[in-house]
Design an enzyme around this catalytic site. Structure first.
Site, PDB file in Angstrom:
ATOM      1  N   ASN A  48      43.564  12.604  56.575  1.00 29.48           N
ATOM      2  CA  ASN A  48      42.110  12.556  56.718  1.00 29.48           C
ATOM      3  C   ASN A  48      41.633  13.167  58.035  1.00 29.48           C
ATOM      4  OD1 ASN A  48      41.719  11.139  54.250  1.00 29.48           O
ATOM      5  ND2 ASN A  48      42.280   9.225  55.272  1.00 29.48           N
ATOM      6  N   HIS A 134      34.833   1.055  49.072  1.00 29.59           N
ATOM      7  CA  HIS A 134      36.185   0.835  49.586  1.00 29.59           C
ATOM      8  C   HIS A 134      36.640  -0.613  49.406  1.00 29.59           C
ATOM      9  CE1 HIS A 134      39.331   0.486  52.767  1.00 29.59           C
ATOM     10  NE2 HIS A 134      39.608   1.722  52.374  1.00 29.59           N
ATOM     11  N   GLU A 175      28.996   3.870  50.486  1.00 28.34           N
ATOM     12  CA  GLU A 175      29.662   4.799  51.391  1.00 28.34           C
ATOM     13  C   GLU A 175      28.873   6.098  51.440  1.00 28.34           C
ATOM     14  OE1 GLU A 175      33.994   5.007  51.313  1.00 28.34           O
ATOM     15  OE2 GLU A 175      33.985   3.505  49.704  1.00 28.34           O
ATOM     16  N   SER A 179      36.079   8.222  49.116  1.00 32.69           N
ATOM     17  CA  SER A 179      37.366   8.752  49.557  1.00 32.69           C
ATOM     18  C   SER A 179      38.259   9.259  48.438  1.00 32.69           C
ATOM     19  CB  SER A 179      38.126   7.680  50.352  1.00 32.69           C
ATOM     20  OG  SER A 179      38.383   6.545  49.536  1.00 32.69           O
ATOM     21  N   ASP A 203      28.787   2.916  55.035  1.00 31.25           N
ATOM     22  CA  ASP A 203      30.081   3.178  55.649  1.00 31.25           C
ATOM     23  C   ASP A 203      30.317   4.683  55.542  1.00 31.25           C
ATOM     24  OD1 ASP A 203      32.713   3.542  56.325  1.00 31.25           O
ATOM     25  OD2 ASP A 203      33.546   2.248  54.769  1.00 31.25           O
ATOM     26  N   HIS A 206      34.132   8.889  55.903  1.00 33.31           N
ATOM     27  CA  HIS A 206      34.577  10.235  55.531  1.00 33.31           C
ATOM     28  C   HIS A 206      33.483  11.288  55.693  1.00 33.31           C
ATOM     29  CE1 HIS A 206      38.429   8.815  53.852  1.00 33.31           C
ATOM     30  NE2 HIS A 206      37.730   7.741  53.528  1.00 33.31           N
ATOM     31  N   LYS A 235      39.380   9.240  60.885  1.00 30.41           N
ATOM     32  CA  LYS A 235      39.311  10.457  60.082  1.00 30.41           C
ATOM     33  C   LYS A 235      38.973  11.645  60.983  1.00 30.41           C
ATOM     34  CE  LYS A 235      39.363   7.242  56.807  1.00 30.41           C
ATOM     35  NZ  LYS A 235      39.502   5.799  57.113  1.00 30.41           N
TER      36      LYS A 235
END
Length: 384
Positions: A48, A134, A175, A179, A203, A206, A235
């Site tokens: 990542n 997640h 998110e 992911s 969140d 990524h 990440k």
């Protein structure tokens, strides 16, 4: 005790029979897009480290400087003597960059998510989550006192219907970038739906560093500002840890009542020093994002005709296979050809949706991506 031994043995046997056993593989290091394992260098497509900061000599030097200035560890929890001026400077820099009043540092994104939800939610509250959030968020929701509801993935109409149902004290969580699928949340629409109806939290593990002006993330790209923003450092920052950014009173509340913060040893100040430098690198080194954009186009040009290709505008490129055994075989055969990929299987993804999770970083070259595409195409033609 026998009960524990039997339970452990049964669970491990069942997982092995299902072909879902995972094993830790100890490599000898990752540097500039290559992973060294048993003396062989592989092109690394499983991490990542989107901007290539983890092996950056500049960032390594910053951490070494931090060790010289601050020593190896913090020595205590934040509320005792573990919180230093460099921690404070890191929070201030993040807030200035991303537009928040204050924040709290955590040792991982997992603990940041769980600490926030556990501290905020009470029995009278309702947590409303995207179905594909997640595991840290889902587990926190299940274990919290609040009632948890889930809306269909990125389905704003479903979220709106849930929020119209007179929910008590709703907190919406999504998110920024997901992911496993590499898709982005419709943050503008979610912000509109939540307005005057719910608090909301994003969140952006990524998305931060990769998207938005100066790498300010998914929310900046969408032009929105959630009540709570979780920024993860494992990440694009190339390091580890996380920050929860929010209003000053909410940050103070989390500092007082988030048990992961109160009762954990603070992040080493040398790490905070390195993170502060990484923050500056992300904001000023636009060439890393420009390179990622170029590599994403190369990926599309190389892979888009292959069955299993999924288009995304993030560095996360899921290549759908279907069956777990086939995904494992492909990952193994690609490794034999010098490409390190991870087969993602249930329960991380749904049954029948096993995949190769291909991630791009600024350390890759176009030749790396073209080579992977050719190898994968040949294996698929062979019926592996």
């Amino acid at each position: 005790m026998p009960a524990f031994s039997h339970r452990i043995s049964q669970a491990l046997t069942q997982r092995d029979e299902q072909g879902l056993t995972r094993k830790l593989l100890a490599h000898q290091g990752v540097h500039q897009g290559k992973l060294l394992h048993h003396g062989q260098a592989y092109v690394h497509f499983s991490g990542n480290d989107y901007l290539g900061l983890a092996s950056s000599a500049e960032l390594v030097q910053a951490w070494q400087q931090g060790l010289t200035l601050w020593g190896a560890g913090s020595g205590a929890s934040p509320m005792v003597t573990g919180f230093s001026s460099i921690h404070q400077e890191l929070i201030r820099e993040l807030c200035d960059w991303l537009g928040y009043e204050d924040g709290v540092l955590f040792n991982s994104g997992f603990s940041a998510n769980q600490a926030t939800l556990f501290a905020l939610l009470e029995a009278t509250d309702t947590l409303v989550q995207d179905k594909l959030n997640h595991a840290s968020l889902m587990e926190a929701g299940m274990l919290s006192q609040a009632t948890m509801k889930r809306f269909k993935h990125n389905d704003v109409a479903h979220l709106d219907r849930l929020l119209s149902d007179n929910l008590c004290n709703p907190l919406v969580v999504t998110e920024g970038v997901f992911s496993m699928d590499g898709d982005k949340a419709p943050l503008q629409s979610i912000a509109t739906v939540c307005q005057n109806k719910a608090w909301w939290m994003v969140d952006d593990a990524h998305g931060i560093g990769v998207h938005g002006d100066m790498g300010a993330g998914s929310c900046a790209l969408a032009g929105v500002k959630p009540d709570i923003l979780v920024v993860t450092f494992g990440k694009a920052f190339g390091l580890s840890g996380a920050a929860v950014l929010t209003r000053r009173d909410v940050a103070d509340y989390l500092a007082q009542f988030a048990r992961h913060h109160v009762y954990s040893t603070a992040m080493p100040p040398a790490q905070a020093h390195a993170l502060l430098h990484a923050t500056h690198m992300i904001q000023t080194q636009q060439w890393r994002r420009d390179r990622l954009a170029t590599l994403q186009q190369v990926y599309h040009d190389t892979f888009h005709r292959l069955p299993g290709y999924v288009a995304t505008d993030t560095p996360i490129k899921p290549f759908l296979i279907g069956e777990s055994e086939c995904a494992l075989r492909l990952a193994t055969r690609l490794r034999e050809r010098g490409y390190w990929l991870t087969a993602i299987r249930p329960p991380t993804v749904p049954q029948g949706m096993a995949r190769l999770r291909i991630t791009l970083t600024a350390d890759h070259s176009p030749q790396d991506i073209v080579g992977l595409g050719r190898a994968l195409e040949q294996l698929l033609e062979e019926g592996v």
